[in-house]
Scaffold this motif. Structure first.
Motif, mmCIF file in Angstrom:
data_model
loop_
_atom_site.group_PDB
_atom_site.id
_atom_site.type_symbol
_atom_site.label_atom_id
_atom_site.label_comp_id
_atom_site.label_asym_id
_atom_site.label_seq_id
_atom_site.Cartn_x
_atom_site.Cartn_y
_atom_site.Cartn_z
ATOM 1 N N GLY A 86 -3.401 8.330 -4.751
ATOM 2 C CA GLY A 86 -2.747 7.329 -5.592
ATOM 3 C C GLY A 86 -1.281 7.677 -5.782
ATOM 4 N N ILE A 87 -0.684 7.098 -6.811
ATOM 5 C CA ILE A 87 0.730 7.357 -7.094
ATOM 6 C C ILE A 87 0.831 8.701 -7.798
ATOM 7 C CG2 ILE A 87 2.790 6.555 -8.301
ATOM 8 C CD1 ILE A 87 1.656 3.683 -7.953
ATOM 9 N N ILE A 88 1.591 9.622 -7.195
ATOM 10 C CA ILE A 88 1.675 10.986 -7.705
ATOM 11 C C ILE A 88 3.039 11.323 -8.301
ATOM 12 C CG2 ILE A 88 -0.134 11.845 -6.179
ATOM 13 C CD1 ILE A 88 2.187 13.033 -4.431
ATOM 14 N N ALA A 89 4.023 10.446 -8.097
ATOM 15 C CA ALA A 89 5.366 10.683 -8.624
ATOM 16 C C ALA A 89 6.045 9.332 -8.801
ATOM 17 C CB ALA A 89 6.175 11.562 -7.684
ATOM 18 N N CYS A 90 7.006 9.287 -9.735
ATOM 19 C CA CYS A 90 7.699 8.022 -9.955
ATOM 20 C C CYS A 90 9.082 8.251 -10.530
ATOM 21 C CB CYS A 90 6.891 7.116 -10.873
ATOM 22 S SG CYS A 90 6.704 7.738 -12.566
ATOM 23 N N GLY A 91 9.835 7.176 -10.577
ATOM 24 C CA GLY A 91 11.153 7.174 -11.193
ATOM 25 C C GLY A 91 11.716 5.773 -11.134
ATOM 26 N N GLU B 66 13.059 22.411 -16.252
ATOM 27 C CA GLU B 66 13.041 22.171 -14.810
ATOM 28 C C GLU B 66 13.750 20.865 -14.471
ATOM 29 O OE1 GLU B 66 10.285 22.811 -16.597
ATOM 30 O OE2 GLU B 66 9.532 24.722 -15.834
ATOM 31 N N SER B 67 13.569 19.853 -15.297
ATOM 32 C CA SER B 67 14.235 18.566 -15.076
ATOM 33 C C SER B 67 15.746 18.727 -15.203
ATOM 34 C CB SER B 67 13.749 17.519 -16.082
ATOM 35 O OG SER B 67 12.374 17.280 -15.922
ATOM 36 N N ILE B 68 16.180 19.422 -16.235
ATOM 37 C CA ILE B 68 17.612 19.639 -16.436
ATOM 38 C C ILE B 68 18.205 20.380 -15.245
ATOM 39 C CG2 ILE B 68 19.324 20.829 -17.880
ATOM 40 C CD1 ILE B 68 17.378 20.236 -20.274
ATOM 41 N N ALA B 69 17.515 21.416 -14.770
ATOM 42 C CA ALA B 69 17.992 22.174 -13.611
ATOM 43 C C ALA B 69 18.088 21.278 -12.371
ATOM 44 C CB ALA B 69 17.078 23.373 -13.345
ATOM 45 N N LEU B 70 17.104 20.410 -12.173
ATOM 46 C CA LEU B 70 17.146 19.483 -11.037
ATOM 47 C C LEU B 70 18.362 18.582 -11.149
ATOM 48 C CD1 LEU B 70 15.993 17.909 -8.573
ATOM 49 C CD2 LEU B 70 14.776 16.493 -10.249
ATOM 50 N N ILE C 114 18.764 6.388 -15.332
ATOM 51 C CA ILE C 114 17.580 6.961 -14.702
ATOM 52 C C ILE C 114 16.486 7.075 -15.769
ATOM 53 C CG2 ILE C 114 16.619 8.985 -13.533
ATOM 54 C CD1 ILE C 114 18.691 7.504 -11.836
ATOM 55 N N LYS C 115 15.290 6.611 -15.422
ATOM 56 C CA LYS C 115 14.170 6.631 -16.376
ATOM 57 C C LYS C 115 12.876 7.032 -15.666
ATOM 58 C CE LYS C 115 15.837 3.659 -19.853
ATOM 59 N NZ LYS C 115 15.612 3.865 -21.256
ATOM 60 N N ARG C 116 11.951 7.562 -16.434
ATOM 61 C CA ARG C 116 10.564 7.798 -15.996
ATOM 62 C C ARG C 116 10.426 8.644 -14.729
ATOM 63 N NH1 ARG C 116 6.308 6.325 -19.558
ATOM 64 N NH2 ARG C 116 7.034 4.613 -20.822
ATOM 65 N N VAL C 117 11.294 9.627 -14.537
ATOM 66 C CA VAL C 117 11.117 10.535 -13.396
ATOM 67 C C VAL C 117 9.986 11.489 -13.766
ATOM 68 C CG1 VAL C 117 12.181 12.318 -11.970
ATOM 69 C CG2 VAL C 117 13.521 10.317 -12.689
ATOM 70 N N TYR C 118 8.939 11.475 -12.942
ATOM 71 C CA TYR C 118 7.739 12.236 -13.277
ATOM 72 C C TYR C 118 6.962 12.557 -12.015
ATOM 73 C CZ TYR C 118 3.218 13.338 -15.444
ATOM 74 O OH TYR C 118 2.062 13.959 -15.840
ATOM 75 N N VAL C 119 6.388 13.746 -11.999
ATOM 76 C CA VAL C 119 5.489 14.180 -10.924
ATOM 77 C C VAL C 119 4.223 14.703 -11.586
ATOM 78 C CG1 VAL C 119 5.156 15.793 -9.008
ATOM 79 C CG2 VAL C 119 7.407 14.767 -9.391
ATOM 80 N N LYS C 120 3.072 14.265 -11.095
ATOM 81 C CA LYS C 120 1.797 14.752 -11.644
ATOM 82 C C LYS C 120 1.747 16.283 -11.511
ATOM 83 C CE LYS C 120 -1.152 10.778 -11.209
ATOM 84 N NZ LYS C 120 -2.311 10.810 -12.075
#
Length: 153
Positions: free
Chosen positions: A56-61, A119-123, A75-81
């Protein structure tokens, strides 16, 4: 793995947004009223994408075209399962969103993330985002980190 557009009526997207909301509620005591809602997904100013596998969907943004004196993309909803993290998928989502912004001639990208999401901030920093003040309807907060990046040549 396939790049797909997100649709608010897709049960996988509904479940993914619910998962994101639960994570954010576990990290921050005060809910953020600035998240991208399911209802907003199909708006013409929203470009929302996901990475889909047989699971299924495993990541989004998403990127939302905004206008506050001048055009910018938020930028919104950046997420990885969780079981797919550490594979560069959030970077892939971000690079696709940045490419879209360039093609759409969006000169500046902005985002708000939480201070516990190291981790998000570093990315975002590794992609060229820099910290900035609050923007749009956001208020300064002890838990918010605001960032922006110019795409203008």
């Amino acid at each position: 793995m396939q790049l797909v557009s997100l649709n608010s009526s897709d049960q996988q997207v509904i479940a993914l947004f619910d998962e994101i909301d639960r994570l954010l509620a576990s990290l921050y005591p005060v809910p953020c009223d600035q998240t991208l809602s399911l209802a907003e997904l199909n708006q013409p100013n929203v470009h929302a994408i996901g990475l889909q596998t047989e699971e299924g969907i495993i990541a989004c943004g998403a990127i939302v075209k905004m206008f506050e004196g001048s055009l910018y993309g938020e930028i919104k909803r950046v997420y990885v399962k969780p079981n797919h993290r550490g594979k560069g998928l959030s970077r892939r989502i971000m690079q696709n969103l940045m490419y879209f912004a360039g093609q759409a001639q969006i000169p500046v990208l902005r985002l708000e993330t939480g201070n516990k999401q190291k981790e998000s901030i570093a990315l975002y920093e590794s992609l060229g985002f820099e910290r900035c003040g609050s923007f749009g309807n956001y208020r300064e907060s002890d838990t918010s980190v605001f960032m922006e990046m110019s795409l203008a040549q």
